[in-house]
Scaffold this active site. Structure first.
Site, PDB file in Angstrom:
ATOM      1  N   LEU A  16       0.642  -1.163  -0.115  1.00 57.08           N
ATOM      2  CA  LEU A  16       0.117  -0.034   0.092  1.00 57.08           C
ATOM      3  C   LEU A  16       0.798   1.199  -0.193  1.00 57.08           C
ATOM      4  CD1 LEU A  16      -2.849  -1.143   2.351  1.00 57.08           C
ATOM      5  CD2 LEU A  16      -3.088  -0.978  -0.127  1.00 57.08           C
ATOM      6  N   ASP A  59      13.833   3.927   9.093  1.00 56.87           N
ATOM      7  CA  ASP A  59      13.468   2.812   9.733  1.00 56.87           C
ATOM      8  C   ASP A  59      12.428   3.122  11.143  1.00 56.87           C
ATOM      9  OD1 ASP A  59      13.040   0.616  11.655  1.00 56.87           O
ATOM     10  OD2 ASP A  59      14.965  -0.020  11.374  1.00 56.87           O
ATOM     11  N   ASN A  86       1.824   3.885   7.671  1.00 62.15           N
ATOM     12  CA  ASN A  86       1.700   2.558   6.952  1.00 62.15           C
ATOM     13  C   ASN A  86       2.825   1.296   7.323  1.00 62.15           C
ATOM     14  OD1 ASN A  86       0.700   0.809   4.431  1.00 62.15           O
ATOM     15  ND2 ASN A  86       2.642   1.323   3.950  1.00 62.15           N
ATOM     16  N   SER A 143      -4.523   0.685  10.207  1.00 58.96           N
ATOM     17  CA  SER A 143      -4.943  -0.431  10.954  1.00 58.96           C
ATOM     18  C   SER A 143      -5.210  -1.681  10.120  1.00 58.96           C
ATOM     19  CB  SER A 143      -5.617  -0.072  11.857  1.00 58.96           C
ATOM     20  OG  SER A 143      -6.051  -1.007  12.713  1.00 58.96           O
ATOM     21  N   TYR A 157       0.184 -10.328  15.549  1.00 62.50           N
ATOM     22  CA  TYR A 157       0.121  -9.151  14.374  1.00 62.50           C
ATOM     23  C   TYR A 157      -1.190  -8.346  14.831  1.00 62.50           C
ATOM     24  CZ  TYR A 157      -1.321  -6.892  10.328  1.00 62.50           C
ATOM     25  OH  TYR A 157      -1.876  -5.894   9.306  1.00 62.50           O
ATOM     26  N   LYS A 161      -2.249  -4.268  16.150  1.00 55.87           N
ATOM     27  CA  LYS A 161      -3.383  -3.460  15.347  1.00 55.87           C
ATOM     28  C   LYS A 161      -4.306  -2.871  16.652  1.00 55.87           C
ATOM     29  CE  LYS A 161      -1.259  -3.350  11.429  1.00 55.87           C
ATOM     30  NZ  LYS A 161      -0.973  -2.157  10.904  1.00 55.87           N
ATOM     31  N   THR A 193      -1.709  -7.546  -1.184  1.00 55.69           N
ATOM     32  CA  THR A 193      -0.338  -7.065  -1.640  1.00 55.69           C
ATOM     33  C   THR A 193       0.486  -8.145  -1.134  1.00 55.69           C
ATOM     34  OG1 THR A 193      -0.481  -6.465   0.889  1.00 55.69           O
ATOM     35  CG2 THR A 193      -1.564  -4.943  -0.516  1.00 55.69           C
TER      36      THR A 193
END
Length: 297
Positions: A16, A59, A86, A143, A157, A161, A193
């Site tokens: 993205l 970074d 992002n 998110s 993961y 979020k 993606t």
């Protein structure tokens, strides 16, 4: 004709972030594209002049690099209208098994939560002190629909979020309206993606071979080889349109799968609440609280 907007984009090398960088440039705006390996955007840098595209090494786990990137943006363009927060990646493992790979899990939090949090802090300060209220700013927090409901094998993961969601909601309530700063939390569904291909896959814990985690893992392997979901280019077009709204939403849900997931979660929570609502009756304290405190001592 309105002046071009200056976009500050993290994780611009792929997915993205790359799609948004290309869209911003195509639409005549200015992109500050940040990524860990700037050479990944060599092709784009050859196509656009330095007054349209600034590629910076960043970074997001380094607060010094975040500060330097915003300082360079100020020096070059004088402002940043929109920050697309992002950068991120995933790790696949059962929750129980993560103790064997503690550093991998911590690294995901360093990027997805702490990196995003430090980016958030820097963006808000920049909007307030550099842009000022005449420009303000719009922070897009990338998110996921999995900030609403977790799925097996990617609990860590999802947790990053969930954490980013909570942080962003609190932030939105802390901002002085006179600063003219907007926050939007993007909860997108599956997009085709390469995020699954970039995820760290930890070997399965044998005890879970027949569990729901096993089938979830197989799906993740499949997604890594053949990405599924909506078109990333169409998704970033929707994100772009959001930034043109005079009053953008705090929560932006994109994708039919995301909509269905959130509807199911709402229904589940409503059922749980209604089923046990009576248990909340009679919880009020009775008598004098000070007296009760002395008795308990």
């Amino acid at each position: 004709m309105p002046a071009p907007k200056v976009w500050f984009i993290t994780g611009a090398s792929t997915g993205l972030g790359r799609a948004m960088t290309e869209l911003v440039l195509k639409n005549g705006d200015i992109a500050v594209a940040t990524l860990r390996k700037p050479e990944a955007l060599a092709g784009l840098s050859a196509q656009y002049a330095s007054d349209r595209l600034l590629v910076l090494k960043l970074d997001v786990t380094s607060r010094d690099e975040i500060a330097a990137a915003f300082a360079r943006t100020k020096e070059t363009f004088g402002r940043a209208d929109i920050v697309f927060n992002n950068a991120g990646y995933g790790v696949a493992t059962e929750v129980e098994y993560a103790y064997e790979h503690d550093q991998l899990v911590r690294d995901v939090f360093e990027v997805n939560f702490w990196g995003a949090a430090h980016m958030t802090q820097a963006a808000i300060k920049f909007f307030r002190e550099v842009n000022g209220p005449s420009i303000g700013g719009h922070l897009l927090q990338n998110s996921s629909m999995f900030a609403i409901e977790s799925m097996p094998c990617v609990g860590y993961y999802c947790s990053t979020k969930f954490a980013l969601e909570g942080l962003s909601e609190a932030l939105s309530k802390e901002l002085d309206p006179s600063w003219n700063i907007k926050v939007t939390i993007i909860k997108a569904g599956f997009l085709a993606t390469d995020i699954h291909a970039r995820a760290d896959f930890i070997d399965a814990l044998p005890a879970y071979a027949q569990s729901p985690a096993a089938s979830a893992r197989e799906n993740l392997y499949s997604y890594a080889k053949n990405p599924i979901g909506g078109d990333p280019e169409k998704a970033v077009e929707a994100f772009y349109r959001l930034t043109r709204l005079p009053d953008p939403p705090l929560h932006f849900i994109l994708g039919k799968d995301a909509i269905e997931l959130i509807k199911r979660k709402i229904a589940t929570l409503t059922l749980a609440m209604d089923s046990y609502a009576s248990w909340s009756e009679g919880l009020e304290r009775t008598g004098n609280p000070e007296e009760e405190s002395r008795v308990s001592e």
